[in-house]
Design an enzyme around this catalytic site. Structure first.
Site, PDB file in Angstrom:
ATOM      1  N   HIS A 119     -22.526 -10.893   9.854  1.00  0.00           N
ATOM      2  CA  HIS A 119     -21.886 -11.580   8.728  1.00  0.00           C
ATOM      3  C   HIS A 119     -22.599 -11.290   7.420  1.00  0.00           C
ATOM      4  CE1 HIS A 119     -25.089 -14.613   8.413  1.00  0.00           C
ATOM      5  NE2 HIS A 119     -25.112 -14.602   9.746  1.00  0.00           N
TER       6      HIS A 119
ATOM      7  N   CYS B 250     -28.177 -14.283  14.285  1.00  0.00           N
ATOM      8  CA  CYS B 250     -27.166 -13.366  13.755  1.00  0.00           C
ATOM      9  C   CYS B 250     -27.791 -12.192  13.011  1.00  0.00           C
ATOM     10  CB  CYS B 250     -26.241 -14.115  12.806  1.00  0.00           C
ATOM     11  SG  CYS B 250     -25.307 -15.434  13.607  1.00  0.00           S
TER      12      CYS B 250
END
Length: 182
Positions: free
Chosen positions: A142, A158
């Site tokens: 992301h 992440c």
């Protein structure tokens, strides 16, 4: 085969060559917090390029992209998980993509930070402007509005990119893109 390219070499005579060979790297040279990276060869990780291929190198904090036909290779500086316990390694794929993602704390985050609440899309959202969800639960590639995180171990699992770079990568990666996190 892995070659090591230092930041000093990249900023020296190779900077122009690398920017042409890896457009995703061009912006990285002018930003702080980016680390040196190790060049990757997709054949060290996959038998074919499939729809597209990503290798997230957590040691050098770089994400490598190859198009399906191998004609486009790009390197992006990333943030990576803050600890080994939060780092998942192995093979996965992109199963879903979202422009303007909302963020919801994971169960383990809620245990550590019970006052955290979901955050809708916008400038306060830790997922930035675009998100590509992997087949692993709660593991996402992301963007981020907090550019200080790029080049550092700073996430809860992440892989984060500058918002303008995740937007670029988002357009290049179809659902089914194969991913390896090393």
């Amino acid at each position: 085969m892995t070659n090591r390219l230092t930041r000093r070499a990249a900023l020296g005579g190779l900077a122009g060559t690398m920017a042409l060979a890896a457009p995703g790297l061009a912006l990285a040279q002018s930003r702080r917090n980016t680390s040196s990276f190790s060049m990757q060869d997709w054949r060290d990780h996959f038998d074919t390029l499939g729809k597209a291929t990503l290798v997230a190198d957590t040691a050098s904090r770089a994400l490598h992209f190859w198009s399906a036909d191998g004609s486009d290779y790009r390197i992006y500086p990333t943030s990576v998980p803050i600890s080994e316990e939060l780092t998942k390694r192995g093979y996965t794929s992109i199963v879903r993509k979202k422009v303007g993602p909302s963020w919801t704390p994971t169960a383990s985050q809620m245990e550590r930070y019970p006052d955290w609440k979901p955050i809708p899309p916008g400038p306060e959202n830790p997922l930035g402007t675009h998100a590509m969800y992997l087949s692993w639960p709660a593991y996402i590639i992301h963007g981020t509005h907090d550019t200080r995180k790029i080049g550092r171990p700073s996430s809860d699992g992440c892989i984060g990119l500058y918002n303008e770079k995740i937007e670029e990568l988002y357009a290049l990666c179809p659902i089914g893109t194969q991913v390896r996190v090393i």
